[in-house]
Design an enzyme around this catalytic site. Structure first.
Site, PDB file in Angstrom:
ATOM      1  N   GLN A 227      -6.213   0.652   6.900  1.00 32.77           N
ATOM      2  CA  GLN A 227      -6.304  -0.668   6.247  1.00 32.77           C
ATOM      3  C   GLN A 227      -5.613  -1.762   7.070  1.00 32.77           C
ATOM      4  OE1 GLN A 227      -5.125  -1.853   1.891  1.00 32.77           O
ATOM      5  NE2 GLN A 227      -3.238  -1.832   3.068  1.00 32.77           N
TER       6      GLN A 227
ATOM      7  N   ASP B  32      -3.622  10.222  21.142  1.00 32.88           N
ATOM      8  CA  ASP B  32      -3.055  10.767  19.903  1.00 32.88           C
ATOM      9  C   ASP B  32      -1.546  10.570  19.927  1.00 32.88           C
ATOM     10  OD1 ASP B  32      -4.000  13.455  17.873  1.00 32.88           O
ATOM     11  OD2 ASP B  32      -1.941  12.713  17.954  1.00 32.88           O
TER      12      ASP B  32
ATOM     13  N   SER C   9       8.878   1.072   5.784  1.00 29.40           N
ATOM     14  CA  SER C   9       8.313   1.126   4.430  1.00 29.40           C
ATOM     15  C   SER C   9       9.362   0.947   3.346  1.00 29.40           C
ATOM     16  CB  SER C   9       7.642   2.487   4.259  1.00 29.40           C
ATOM     17  OG  SER C   9       7.376   2.733   2.910  1.00 29.40           O
TER      18      SER C   9
ATOM     19  N   GLU D  78       9.340   2.522   0.775  1.00 30.89           N
ATOM     20  CA  GLU D  78       9.635   3.861   0.242  1.00 30.89           C
ATOM     21  C   GLU D  78      11.002   4.349   0.727  1.00 30.89           C
ATOM     22  OE1 GLU D  78       7.851   6.040  -1.882  1.00 30.89           O
ATOM     23  OE2 GLU D  78       6.668   4.279  -2.339  1.00 30.89           O
TER      24      GLU D  78
ATOM     25  N   TYR E   5       7.775  11.804   3.419  1.00 31.55           N
ATOM     26  CA  TYR E   5       7.209  10.591   4.048  1.00 31.55           C
ATOM     27  C   TYR E   5       8.298   9.556   4.291  1.00 31.55           C
ATOM     28  CZ  TYR E   5       4.966   6.002   4.181  1.00 31.55           C
ATOM     29  OH  TYR E   5       4.613   4.722   4.520  1.00 31.55           O
TER      30      TYR E   5
ATOM     31  N   ARG F 235      -8.019  -0.326   1.063  1.00 32.01           N
ATOM     32  CA  ARG F 235      -6.983   0.650   0.779  1.00 32.01           C
ATOM     33  C   ARG F 235      -7.627   2.030   0.612  1.00 32.01           C
ATOM     34  NH1 ARG F 235      -1.752   2.142   1.406  1.00 32.01           N
ATOM     35  NH2 ARG F 235      -0.411   1.515  -0.317  1.00 32.01           N
TER      36      ARG F 235
HETATM   37  P1  GDP Z   1       3.280   4.813  -2.846  1.00 40.03           P
HETATM   38  O1  GDP Z   1       4.200   3.843  -3.515  1.00 40.03           O
HETATM   39  O2  GDP Z   1       3.200   4.649  -1.372  1.00 40.03           O
HETATM   40  O3  GDP Z   1       3.515   6.220  -3.236  1.00 40.03           O
HETATM   41  O4  GDP Z   1       1.791   4.364  -3.344  1.00 40.03           O
HETATM   42  P2  GDP Z   1       0.772   5.038  -4.378  1.00 40.03           P
HETATM   43  O5  GDP Z   1      -0.269   4.012  -4.627  1.00 40.03           O
HETATM   44  O6  GDP Z   1       0.308   6.376  -3.898  1.00 40.03           O
HETATM   45  O7  GDP Z   1       1.642   5.283  -5.699  1.00 40.03           O
HETATM   46  C1  GDP Z   1       2.280   4.229  -6.377  1.00 40.03           C
HETATM   47  C2  GDP Z   1       2.852   4.733  -7.704  1.00 40.03           C
HETATM   48  O8  GDP Z   1       1.788   5.030  -8.597  1.00 40.03           O
HETATM   49  C3  GDP Z   1       3.684   6.012  -7.586  1.00 40.03           C
HETATM   50  O9  GDP Z   1       4.855   5.864  -8.340  1.00 40.03           O
HETATM   51  C4  GDP Z   1       2.799   7.074  -8.202  1.00 40.03           C
HETATM   52  O10 GDP Z   1       3.516   8.157  -8.822  1.00 40.03           O
HETATM   53  C5  GDP Z   1       2.070   6.259  -9.256  1.00 40.03           C
HETATM   54  N1  GDP Z   1       0.820   6.887  -9.701  1.00 40.03           N
HETATM   55  C6  GDP Z   1       0.469   7.154 -10.985  1.00 40.03           C
HETATM   56  N2  GDP Z   1      -0.721   7.766 -11.022  1.00 40.03           N
HETATM   57  C7  GDP Z   1      -1.155   7.886  -9.745  1.00 40.03           C
HETATM   58  C8  GDP Z   1      -2.337   8.445  -9.143  1.00 40.03           C
HETATM   59  O11 GDP Z   1      -3.228   8.951  -9.816  1.00 40.03           O
HETATM   60  N3  GDP Z   1      -2.426   8.372  -7.779  1.00 40.03           N
HETATM   61  C9  GDP Z   1      -1.447   7.796  -7.022  1.00 40.03           C
HETATM   62  N4  GDP Z   1      -1.604   7.739  -5.690  1.00 40.03           N
HETATM   63  N5  GDP Z   1      -0.313   7.289  -7.557  1.00 40.03           N
HETATM   64  C10 GDP Z   1      -0.167   7.329  -8.902  1.00 40.03           C
END
Ligand code: GDP
Length: 327
Positions: A13, A61, A128, A130, A152, A187
């Site tokens: 993205q 890579d 990040s 995170e 991660y 995304r």
């Molecule tokens: P991240 O912040 O990089 O982990 O981005 P994500 O979009 O994968 O997740 C964001 C938040 O959404 C996290 O707290 C996940 O636990 C929550 N979440 C809830 N349901 C879902 C789901 O079905 N898929 C993902 N990817 N995240 C989810």
């Protein structure tokens, strides 16, 4: 002479939006492409933004230092953007070693190539939010201590500190952008915003009825990738390298984001969303909220898209995609 940029993670993205930004600014853009059996679809995002034929792709890579050194020798870039990673938090528990290698050590391979071949090049590392994980302050800025909560985030933290270390040890113009979640119609489908907007599109077209989600109480500071790549570029235009938080300053729960997405097509999210325990994570990041004051003051950067604009754009793009497939 046109400036030359080298981007890793160019098929992702951010790679696509950054390529568009740099091409529009007159850069010659080179992207590192990891060979894959799905090379026919790998340029999809670049094609979607109309820049696939404006970029030079190089076969290399992140895990193969020799291939990176050859890429640096070929390009002699003015600017290097390291966007490549195993970027999905949940997968990082299933593939912790690969995540450490690609997301952590991969960044060092890029830094090493730069140091060996072309130490004058400017370097951007995709750090990040995170890394804040189990947040140590209610609003996170560049001085907030980190507490990573996933393989991660730990790999990203290693890459972050190596970037700081190469700056301090070797005087390399290396900057970390601590980007909070940023989304767009490009995304990946596994991330929660895109899972939701794709489901809203399918449900509104009668192709599906429900969507399973994990923790809808989690809260994120979501911005638009198109805005965030501008901050990356601005960091490399500064005289001095530095680290910056890039965020909107607003946090919203997954639940509220769902409400916004379903409401965009006149639906009530509670009629369609089911909670599935299998989608919960072994350790959760409950809430992230960034303070972008430093980026605003020093870079003159501000986000343009609101969460409502962003989600509407994503839902509309997913509806158009599904209609295209149905036609
Ligand atoms: P991240 O912040 O990089 O982990 O981005 P994500 O979009 O994968 O997740 C964001 C938040 O959404 C996290 O707290 C996940 O636990 C929550 N979440 C809830 N349901 C879902 C789901 O079905 N898929 C993902 N990817 N995240 C989810």
């Amino acid at each position: 002479m046109a400036k030359r940029a080298l981007i890793t993670g160019v098929t992702g993205q951010d790679g696509a939006y950054l390529t568009q930004l740099l091409c529009d600014k007159g850069y010659e853009v080179f992207g590192i492409l990891r060979r894959s059996a799905s090379s026919d679809v790998i340029g999809e995002r670049l094609r979607w933004l109309g820049v696939l034929d404006r970029i030079n792709l190089i076969d290399a890579d992140l895990l193969d230092l020799g291939s990176l050194i050859r890429a640096f020798e070929q390009v002699h870039p003015d600017e290097v953007y390291n966007l490549a990673a195993q970027s999905f938090v949940k997968s990082s528990w299933n593939q912790p070693i690969l995540t450490g290698q690609a997301t952590g050590m991969g960044a060092v391979n890029v830094l090493e190539s730069l140091r060996i071949v072309h130490p004058k090049a400017r370097f951007y590392q995709a750090s990040s939010s995170e890394m804040f994980g189990l947040i140590q302050e209610p609003v996170q800025n560049e001085k907030t201590p980190f507490y990573p909560r996933s393989p991660y985030a730990i790999a990203k933290l290693y890459a972050h500190w190596m970037t700081v270390n190469y700056r301090e040890s070797f005087g390399i113009h290396a900057s970390n952008g601590i980007l909070f979640n940023h989304e767009s119609p490009l995304r990946g489908i596994e991330f929660v915003t895109r899972r939701v907007t794709d489901a809203v599109a399918r449900i509104s077209l009668g192709l599906s009825r429900s969507l399973a989600l994990g923790n809808v109480d989690a809260s994120r500071d979501w911005g638009h990738a198109r805005d965030y790549v501008k901050a990356m570029w601005l960091m490399l235009q500064q005289d001095e390298p530095d680290d910056y938080v890039v965020a909107t300053g607003r946090t919203v729960t997954v639940r509220e984001m769902c409400r916004i997405a379903f409401a965009h097509v006149g639906l009530n999210w509670e009629d369609h969303v089911e909670i599935n325990q299998d989608l919960m994570r072994p350790a959760e990041v409950d809430v992230l909220l960034g303070d972008p004051s430093k980026a605003k003051a020093k870079l003159g950067w501000e986000p343009e898209a609101s969460l409502e604009d962003l989600i509407a754009e994503m839902v509309d793009a997913d509806i158009a995609r599904h209609k295209g497939r149905l036609a």
